[in-house]
Scaffold this active site. Structure first.
Site, PDB file in Angstrom:
ATOM      1  N   GLU A  84       4.298   3.901  -0.207  1.00  0.00           N
ATOM      2  CA  GLU A  84       3.605   4.945   0.550  1.00  0.00           C
ATOM      3  C   GLU A  84       4.353   5.361   1.813  1.00  0.00           C
ATOM      4  OE1 GLU A  84       2.958   1.508   2.957  1.00  0.00           O
ATOM      5  OE2 GLU A  84       2.860   1.783   0.783  1.00  0.00           O
ATOM      6  N   CYS A 129       2.793  -5.422  -1.675  1.00  0.00           N
ATOM      7  CA  CYS A 129       3.074  -6.406  -0.633  1.00  0.00           C
ATOM      8  C   CYS A 129       2.190  -7.653  -0.810  1.00  0.00           C
ATOM      9  CB  CYS A 129       2.931  -5.780   0.749  1.00  0.00           C
ATOM     10  SG  CYS A 129       3.783  -6.694   2.053  1.00  0.00           S
ATOM     11  N   HIS A 177       6.884  -0.967   0.203  1.00  0.00           N
ATOM     12  CA  HIS A 177       5.814  -0.031   0.550  1.00  0.00           C
ATOM     13  C   HIS A 177       6.155   1.375   0.069  1.00  0.00           C
ATOM     14  CE1 HIS A 177       3.079  -2.377   3.174  1.00  0.00           C
ATOM     15  NE2 HIS A 177       4.133  -3.167   3.255  1.00  0.00           N
TER      16      HIS A 177
END
Length: 393
Positions: free
Chosen positions: A373, A281, A371
């Site tokens: 994760e 990001c 993202h």
């Protein structure tokens, strides 16, 4: 929705309001914390994960409109918090908060919002507000919750108009941790909670915190790394003193060009010494800037848990053109037209073709806009953590 010149009369029972900088006044019922806050109004299309969204530092100075009408179904708990620092300042929902119905819930979402100092507004036509953002861009606004229904609309409008907005704003320093931390948390498992990290013999990753989500560190641990987290403005010398095998560049809020004024020189120096780098990001955006590219403010941004991203370029082999389902939260993006020679585009959004990944030729350095994760695929993108840790020897 109406312009200030024809501001709709306050409906009976209205305890909350959203005042956009163009004069639009939107009434509703307030929940969560009382008071007011200023921010950029964005929208998120996720059906769940609202607690994680509200605690994601990348949402600092933003008011999140949830397009899914029923928010509150899974309640809130102490395990799904992404960060203890500032996240979104408020949220806007269609229906009143739904009572929780989930075995992991320990608190109602509205009570959790109040405890966190975050302001909520329900009873809003979120479809109309989202359509407005799509057509006109993300507006600056004031959100306010006052149980007695007393609102000074001209004053709220004045404050919304005076707020400078996210473009040119460095928010990373506001949400970064203040001190170095040895990350000891492991990965979450149902029935076990979060384990403890095993550092023995693991490659050492220094993670620069520009507003990081904790789950990123957990995934680095799961992929086999020892992790030390340092504040956003940590010097190159202090980073190297930790003897890292690789450096991670975290997500975060605000304008990458503004944060890059102090972050990019450090990243450039790490690139020059062939330090393995992985950015997510904001970290991805600043890695691209360090390599010679530029970033730009997006019209409406990407925020949701079902964004399709395609692998592009010559380096993928048989997996080229494969599509990953990703989670996104960004209002700025790398301008693919500015990528210099030696910087390969590796991922693109199938929504609008915007850049979602880069790799630096001849370096062990890459970044993604989304993202990994957040596990929306749910495991489509975990390979990125394994790829990075696998570079470290």
């Amino acid at each position: 929705m109406a312009h200030a010149a024809t501001t709709p009369a306050q409906p009976k029972g209205a305890t909350g309001v959203l005042v956009l900088a163009d004069g639009t006044v939107i009434w509703g019922k307030g929940f969560g914390a009382t008071g007011y806050a200023v921010g950029e109004v964005c929208f998120n299309t996720s059906m769940t994960g609202y607690q994680e969204v509200m605690t994601d530092p990348s949402y600092a100075a933003q008011i999140v409109t949830f397009t899914f009408p029923h928010i509150g179904n899974v309640g809130a708990n102490f395990e799904d918090i992404e960060s203890k620092v500032e996240g979104a300042v408020g949220c806007i929902v269609r229906e009143e908060i739904t009572p929780s119905s989930n075995f992991r819930s320990t608190q109602e979402f509205s009570d959790w919002m109040a405890a966190q100092g975050k302001i909520g507004l329900s009873g809003v036509d979120t479809r109309a507000l989202t359509r407005r953002i799509r057509q006109s861009g993300a507006p600056n606004a004031m959100i306010m919750h006052e149980p007695n229904g007393g609102f000074d609309i001209p004053e709220l409008l004045k404050r919304a108009q005076e707020w400078a907005g996210l473009e040119g704003m460095d928010l990373a320093q506001r949400v970064s941790r203040e001190a170095q931390e040895d990350w000891g948390g492991g990965y979450w498992r149902l029935g076990h909670g979060y384990g403890r990290a095993d550092w023995n013999g693991k490659p050492h990753v220094v993670a620069i915190d520009y507003g990081a989500k904790d789950n990123i560190f957990r995934n680095l641990v799961k992929a086999g790394a020892k992790v030390t987290v340092v504040p956003a403005k940590t010097s190159l010398e202090d980073i190297l003193a930790l003897k890292p095998d690789g450096v991670f560049l975290s997500n975060g809020p605000g304008d990458p060009a503004a944060t890059g004024k102090y972050a990019v020189p450090v990243i450039k120096a790490l690139l020059d010494m062939d330090m393995p780098l992985f950015g997510i990001c904001l970290g991805h955006q600043m890695l691209a800037i360090a390599a010679g590219a530029k970033t730009a403010k997006m019209h409406q941004g990407h925020r949701g848990a079902n964004h399709p991203v395609q692998r592009v370029g010559e380096s993928w082999g048989e997996t080229r053109d494969l599509v990953e389902i990703t989670s996104m939260n960004h209002g700025f993006a790398v301008d693919a037209d500015t990528l210099p020679e030696g910087v390969e585009q590796t991922h693109v959004s199938l929504f609008d073709g915007s850049n979602c990944g880069v790799s630096i030729t001849g370096k062990k350095a890459f970044g993604v806009q989304y993202h990994p994760e957040a596990s929306p695929g749910p495991q489509d993108s975990f390979y990125l953590f394994e790829k990075f840790v696998g570079m470290l020897g």
